[in-house]
Design a protein around this motif. Structure first.
Motif, short mmCIF file in Angstrom:
data_model
loop_
_atom_site.label_atom_id
_atom_site.label_comp_id
_atom_site.label_asym_id
_atom_site.label_seq_id
_atom_site.Cartn_x
_atom_site.Cartn_y
_atom_site.Cartn_z
N GLY A 89 37.67 36.67 30.16
CA GLY A 89 38.69 37.34 30.95
C GLY A 89 39.53 36.43 31.83
O GLY A 89 40.31 36.91 32.64
N LYS A 117 45.85 41.91 28.05
CA LYS A 117 46.65 42.96 28.67
C LYS A 117 47.24 42.52 30.00
O LYS A 117 48.26 43.02 30.43
N VAL A 118 46.58 41.59 30.68
CA VAL A 118 47.05 41.08 31.97
C VAL A 118 48.12 40.01 31.79
O VAL A 118 49.01 39.85 32.62
N ASP A 153 40.88 42.29 27.66
CA ASP A 153 41.40 42.62 28.99
C ASP A 153 42.41 41.58 29.45
O ASP A 153 43.45 41.91 30.01
N ALA A 154 42.08 40.31 29.21
CA ALA A 154 42.96 39.21 29.64
C ALA A 154 44.29 39.26 28.91
O ALA A 154 45.34 38.96 29.49
N VAL A 186 38.58 42.49 34.76
CA VAL A 186 39.14 41.80 33.60
C VAL A 186 38.02 40.88 33.10
O VAL A 186 37.86 39.76 33.56
N CYS A 240 43.43 44.68 42.33
CA CYS A 240 42.15 44.10 41.95
C CYS A 240 41.86 42.89 42.84
O CYS A 240 42.75 42.40 43.54
N ARG A 298 40.39 34.55 37.45
CA ARG A 298 39.61 35.69 36.95
C ARG A 298 39.76 36.82 37.95
O ARG A 298 39.67 36.61 39.15
N LEU A 352 45.87 47.35 31.98
CA LEU A 352 44.56 47.91 31.65
C LEU A 352 44.44 49.41 31.90
O LEU A 352 43.34 49.94 31.93
#
Length: 168
Positions: free
Chosen positions: A9, A67-68, A64-65, A59, A42, A55, A36
């Motif tokens: 992530g 999507k970020v 997930d990463a 995530v 976050c 990080r 996400l």
């Protein structure tokens, strides 16, 4: 956020506005646009200033990463550890730069962003255009207002400029 990095992530971050890497563990930030399909806020679990890897809580995987990646990270200014090198361009343009050896170098007309560090473009009558690297050994004092004081390294000023008034 530029791209995912690894399978846990982590995300590669690229600072904007020439600021050094200011994110740190424990900060609460907002991702925009929201990623996400969850709350946009976050916490930063880890941030490495040298590598630019970050990080975030929540995530945890490569998916997930991904999507970020492409999101901007918004942080509250009061949570940033800002130092004299982090002044915004609008606070610097038009300020006079003075060196103890060379005197008045002119005013900052532009700030160039380079991968290594920012560079101030100073225009003045004594030396013409002077490029000043924004690094600790060169900067002496950057007060909130008024003149900025520097220690110019040898070779950064063209002493053969026809308009040079005094040569050290």
């Amino acid at each position: 956020m530029v791209a995912p990095h690894g399978i846990k992530g982590e995300v590669s971050a690229q600072p904007l506005r020439g600021l050094p890497f200011l994110l740190h563990e424990g900060m609460t930030v907002a991702l925009t646009p929201p990623a996400l399909d969850r709350d946009r806020f976050c916490r930063i679990v880890s941030a490495d200033a040298m590598s630019g890897l970050v990080r975030f809580s929540g995530v945890d995987t490569l998916d997930d990463a991904e999507k970020v990646a492409g999101c901007l990270v918004l942080a509250r200014e009061d949570e940033l550890d800002l130092g004299p090198l982090d002044a915004a361009a609008e606070d610097l343009i038009g300020r006079r730069v003075v060196d103890e050896r060379y005197g008045d170098l002119g005013t900052i007309t532009e700030i160039m962003e380079t991968p290594a560090n920012d560079v101030w473009v100073c225009e003045g009558s004594a030396y013409g255009e002077v490029l000043i690297p924004v690094i600790e050994p060169v900067l002496d004092s950057i007060p909130d207002a008024g003149d900025i004081f520097v220690h110019i390294m040898d070779g950064l000023i063209d002493l053969d400029t026809p308009d040079s008034k005094e040569r050290p």
